[in-house]
Design a protein around this motif. Structure first.
Motif, PDB file in Angstrom:
ATOM      1  N   ARG A 217      -9.653 -17.937  -4.295  1.00  0.00           N
ATOM      2  CA  ARG A 217      -8.248 -17.691  -4.009  1.00  0.00           C
ATOM      3  C   ARG A 217      -7.701 -16.748  -5.066  1.00  0.00           C
ATOM      4  NH1 ARG A 217      -5.886 -21.840  -0.813  1.00  0.00           N
ATOM      5  NH2 ARG A 217      -3.895 -20.721  -1.020  1.00  0.00           N
ATOM      6  N   GLU A 220      -2.244 -15.275  -7.010  1.00  0.00           N
ATOM      7  CA  GLU A 220      -0.956 -15.464  -6.352  1.00  0.00           C
ATOM      8  C   GLU A 220      -1.088 -15.045  -4.896  1.00  0.00           C
ATOM      9  OE1 GLU A 220       2.033 -12.225  -7.486  1.00  0.00           O
ATOM     10  OE2 GLU A 220       0.685 -12.229  -9.213  1.00  0.00           O
ATOM     11  N   GLU A 221      -0.095 -15.409  -4.078  1.00  0.00           N
ATOM     12  CA  GLU A 221      -0.158 -15.071  -2.669  1.00  0.00           C
ATOM     13  C   GLU A 221      -0.100 -13.556  -2.460  1.00  0.00           C
ATOM     14  OE1 GLU A 221       1.766 -18.614  -0.073  1.00  0.00           O
ATOM     15  OE2 GLU A 221       3.188 -17.399  -1.222  1.00  0.00           O
ATOM     16  N   ARG A 240      -5.423 -17.515   4.800  1.00  0.00           N
ATOM     17  CA  ARG A 240      -5.025 -18.540   3.833  1.00  0.00           C
ATOM     18  C   ARG A 240      -4.445 -17.911   2.570  1.00  0.00           C
ATOM     19  NH1 ARG A 240      -6.504 -23.720   4.009  1.00  0.00           N
ATOM     20  NH2 ARG A 240      -8.212 -23.259   5.452  1.00  0.00           N
ATOM     21  N   ALA A 241      -4.883 -16.673   2.253  1.00  0.00           N
ATOM     22  CA  ALA A 241      -4.458 -16.015   1.018  1.00  0.00           C
ATOM     23  C   ALA A 241      -3.127 -15.299   1.154  1.00  0.00           C
ATOM     24  CB  ALA A 241      -5.521 -15.026   0.551  1.00  0.00           C
ATOM     25  N   VAL A 242      -2.708 -14.960   2.385  1.00  0.00           N
ATOM     26  CA  VAL A 242      -1.462 -14.197   2.529  1.00  0.00           C
ATOM     27  C   VAL A 242      -0.272 -15.137   2.656  1.00  0.00           C
ATOM     28  CG1 VAL A 242      -2.593 -12.197   3.570  1.00  0.00           C
ATOM     29  CG2 VAL A 242      -1.633 -13.966   5.047  1.00  0.00           C
ATOM     30  N   ALA A 243       0.870 -14.679   2.173  1.00  0.00           N
ATOM     31  CA  ALA A 243       2.108 -15.440   2.227  1.00  0.00           C
ATOM     32  C   ALA A 243       2.673 -15.438   3.644  1.00  0.00           C
ATOM     33  CB  ALA A 243       3.119 -14.844   1.257  1.00  0.00           C
ATOM     34  N   ARG A 270       2.683 -15.064  10.212  1.00  0.00           N
ATOM     35  CA  ARG A 270       1.584 -14.203   9.754  1.00  0.00           C
ATOM     36  C   ARG A 270       1.060 -13.421  10.951  1.00  0.00           C
ATOM     37  NH1 ARG A 270       1.278 -19.047   7.054  1.00  0.00           N
ATOM     38  NH2 ARG A 270       1.187 -18.893   4.763  1.00  0.00           N
TER      39      ARG A 270
END
Length: 329
Positions: A217, A220-221, A240-243, A270
């Protein structure tokens, strides 16, 4: 002319002597100086793209010099240096072509796939789809701009104005687009194969704020992520990694199956989207931008007869930067 020819998908390219093609109406004959080796070439050779012309000369990141022009060609003259990209021809009539989306044309034909490409001493191309190569780029350094750069640039546009950008798969495209993204003031997070410390060091050297394995990960996002690796399992990881409100762009022409994932990874507005091919406008815009950045491509040269080795090095992940065949001078 010398050429490396694909006779059957799944087999090696064979060195052969072929007649030099004659340019038809609207076409140019290009004396090839260099041709980049792209992951799409690998998908063609390995049979993952299933509609190749056979026998076929692979290669669609061509840099060369116009040798002869066919009837009606006024845009280029003998001696001009040109690039020949993946998009080789479209119908010009359908709703996609008429609305600036020629990359989606159902009758499009592609260089090194349905049209013979640049793993040879000469290539024939539609003059309308050739691109002037920016001065200041030697042939080898210019070749990766014609697909790795162009597709990466289109994918970057699809990512919107994302400030925190993740790049999954740090190969030829990512090493170019990282430079463009940094030029635009974005923060870049690079994801490589797990344990590939050399690629991670390479990414940090080019300006990545963070570099790690694709299974990690980020600190931060992200606002957006571009997936260059043809690995469907990366899609849930990137989501999962994007805000919330973020975008995941799949940049490859081929990808392994995407595994199922819970709706909560997509929820929160998303977006998941693909990039298909390129347009001539993409080419003109990116080749004007590249010298401004300036983009510096890192290449590993191979002789024409070393095409199979270049493809194998790409297949196994042994490359840093881009592979380019040195064909002529």
């Amino acid at each position: 002319m010398r050429a490396m020819v694909l006779r059957a998908p799944g087999g090696p390219l064979r060195p052969e002597e072929l007649p030099v093609p004659e340019p038809g109406s609207g076409e140019v004959l290009v004396r090839v100086r260099a041709c980049g080796v792209c992951r799409t070439d690998l998908h063609v050779v390995d049979g993952e793209l299933r509609e190749p012309k056979l026998p076929l000369v692979v290669g669609h990141q061509i840099v060369g010099v116009v040798e002869r022009v066919g009837e009606g060609v006024e845009r280029f003259s003998p001696g001009d240096r040109v690039g020949v990209p993946w998009l080789g021809r479209t119908c010009g009539r359908c709703r996609y072509c008429r609305t600036g989306r020629e990359n989606l044309c159902g009758e499009a034909r592609f260089t090194g796939y349905q049209l013979d490409g640049g793993f040879a001493e000469y290539a024939r191309a539609d003059a309308r789809f050739c691109l002037p190569v920016p001065e200041g780029y030697p042939d080898l350094q210019a070749a990766p701009l014609l697909c790795a750069g162009l597709i990466g640039y289109r994918a970057l546009r699809m990512a919107g104005d994302a400030e925190r950008l993740g790049l999954y798969g740090f190969g030829a495209s990512a090493h170019i687009i990282l430079q463009v993204a940094r030029h635009q003031g974005r923060r870049v997070f690079a994801f490589t194969r797990d344990g590939d410390e050399e690629a991670q060091r390479f990414a940090r050297r080019l300006g990545a704020e963070w570099a790690g394995g694709s299974g990690q990960r980020p600190p931060e996002e992200l606002d957006a992520a571009i997936i260059f690796a043809p690995v469907g399992a990366l899609v849930p990881l990137a989501l999962r990694a994007v805000a919330r409100g973020g975008t995941v762009v799949c940049a490859g022409i081929h990808m392994s199956d995407i595994p199922s994932f819970p709706y909560e990874l997509l929820w929160g507005e998303r977006q998941l989207r693909s990039v298909a091919n390129l347009t001539r406008r993409d080419g003109e815009e990116f080749l004007a931008l590249a010298p401004e950045v300036p983009v510096r491509t890192e290449v590993r040269p191979y002789p024409l007869e070393g095409a199979n080795q270049a493809l194998d090095d790409l297949r196994s992940g042994r490359l840093t930067g881009a592979a380019v065949l040195v064909v002529g001078r």
